[in-house]
Design a protein around this motif. Structure first.
Motif, PDB file in Angstrom:
ATOM      1  N   ARG A  55      30.082  44.585  44.035  1.00  0.00           N
ATOM      2  CA  ARG A  55      30.078  44.620  42.583  1.00  0.00           C
ATOM      3  C   ARG A  55      31.339  43.972  42.030  1.00  0.00           C
ATOM      4  O   ARG A  55      32.418  44.090  42.602  1.00  0.00           O
ATOM      5  N   ASP A  56      31.180  43.304  40.917  1.00  0.00           N
ATOM      6  CA  ASP A  56      32.297  42.655  40.218  1.00  0.00           C
ATOM      7  C   ASP A  56      32.593  43.484  38.977  1.00  0.00           C
ATOM      8  O   ASP A  56      31.739  43.620  38.100  1.00  0.00           O
ATOM      9  N   TYR A  57      33.781  44.045  38.911  1.00  0.00           N
ATOM     10  CA  TYR A  57      34.188  44.882  37.777  1.00  0.00           C
ATOM     11  C   TYR A  57      35.252  44.175  36.960  1.00  0.00           C
ATOM     12  O   TYR A  57      36.088  43.461  37.497  1.00  0.00           O
ATOM     13  N   GLY A  58      35.229  44.387  35.672  1.00  0.00           N
ATOM     14  CA  GLY A  58      36.281  43.874  34.805  1.00  0.00           C
ATOM     15  C   GLY A  58      36.009  42.502  34.227  1.00  0.00           C
ATOM     16  O   GLY A  58      36.925  41.808  33.816  1.00  0.00           O
ATOM     17  N   ARG A 109      31.404  34.481  41.639  1.00  0.00           N
ATOM     18  CA  ARG A 109      31.049  35.590  40.762  1.00  0.00           C
ATOM     19  C   ARG A 109      29.715  35.204  40.133  1.00  0.00           C
ATOM     20  O   ARG A 109      29.529  34.053  39.761  1.00  0.00           O
ATOM     21  N   THR A 138      25.841  36.623  37.981  1.00  0.00           N
ATOM     22  CA  THR A 138      24.975  37.574  37.307  1.00  0.00           C
ATOM     23  C   THR A 138      23.535  37.171  37.614  1.00  0.00           C
ATOM     24  O   THR A 138      23.185  35.989  37.556  1.00  0.00           O
ATOM     25  N   GLU A 170      28.182  40.443  37.423  1.00  0.00           N
ATOM     26  CA  GLU A 170      27.726  41.671  38.075  1.00  0.00           C
ATOM     27  C   GLU A 170      28.165  41.784  39.535  1.00  0.00           C
ATOM     28  O   GLU A 170      28.410  42.874  40.023  1.00  0.00           O
ATOM     29  N   TRP A 171      28.194  40.652  40.226  1.00  0.00           N
ATOM     30  CA  TRP A 171      28.435  40.636  41.668  1.00  0.00           C
ATOM     31  C   TRP A 171      29.475  39.580  42.019  1.00  0.00           C
ATOM     32  O   TRP A 171      29.689  38.650  41.252  1.00  0.00           O
TER      33      TRP A 171
END
Length: 138
Positions: A43-46, A7, A9, A50-51
């Motif tokens: 995309r990385d959500y939650g 993960r 940013t 960011e990715w």
């Protein structure tokens, strides 16, 4: 089975074309490294990243192949200079209680043998996770 994930940013102000080149390089890893059984990049959500990318690998031998494969090294060299915050993790169904230590040892072996990659990792603004202790000890 090992699910190896990252993960991250990106540094503020990074050119979007550079970001897309790094993401495409991650996708290329999944397509070209023989030990990768499946992968996802997006995309990385939650969370605070960011990715993200996750690569599914059968075992530790395949993990080592993944770590030193030219496609992975290319991604490191293209992408790590763009990254501000980075987190790695591994999820496995391997019952061996030493699997985490064995994974960390593979990362350390790679950093010990590839000074340019170790330097790129050491220049990240933040690095936590499954490989991070190996980086800070070396």
């Amino acid at each position: 089975m090992i699910y190896h994930g990252n993960r991250f940013t990106i540094k503020p102000g990074t050119d979007p074309e550079q970001v897309e080149a790094a993401l495409e390089s991650l996708r290329n890893q999944g397509r070209t490294i023989p030990s990768v059984k499946s992968f996802v990049v997006g995309r990385d959500y939650g969370g605070e990243y960011e990715w993200g990318a996750t690569f599914v690998i059968d075992d530790l031998d395949g993990y080592w192949e993944y770590l030193v494969h030219p496609a992975h090294l290319a991604t490191d060299r293209i992408g790590l200079p763009l990254v501000d915050k980075f987190m790695s993790f591994d999820i496995t169904d391997d019952p061996d209680p030493e699997t985490g230590a064995k994974i960390a040892a593979l990362h350390q072996r790679r950093f010990d043998s590839m000074a340019d990659i170790a330097d790129l990792v050491s220049n990240l603004g933040e690095y936590i996770g499954s490989a991070a202790p190996a980086v800070t000890e070396g």
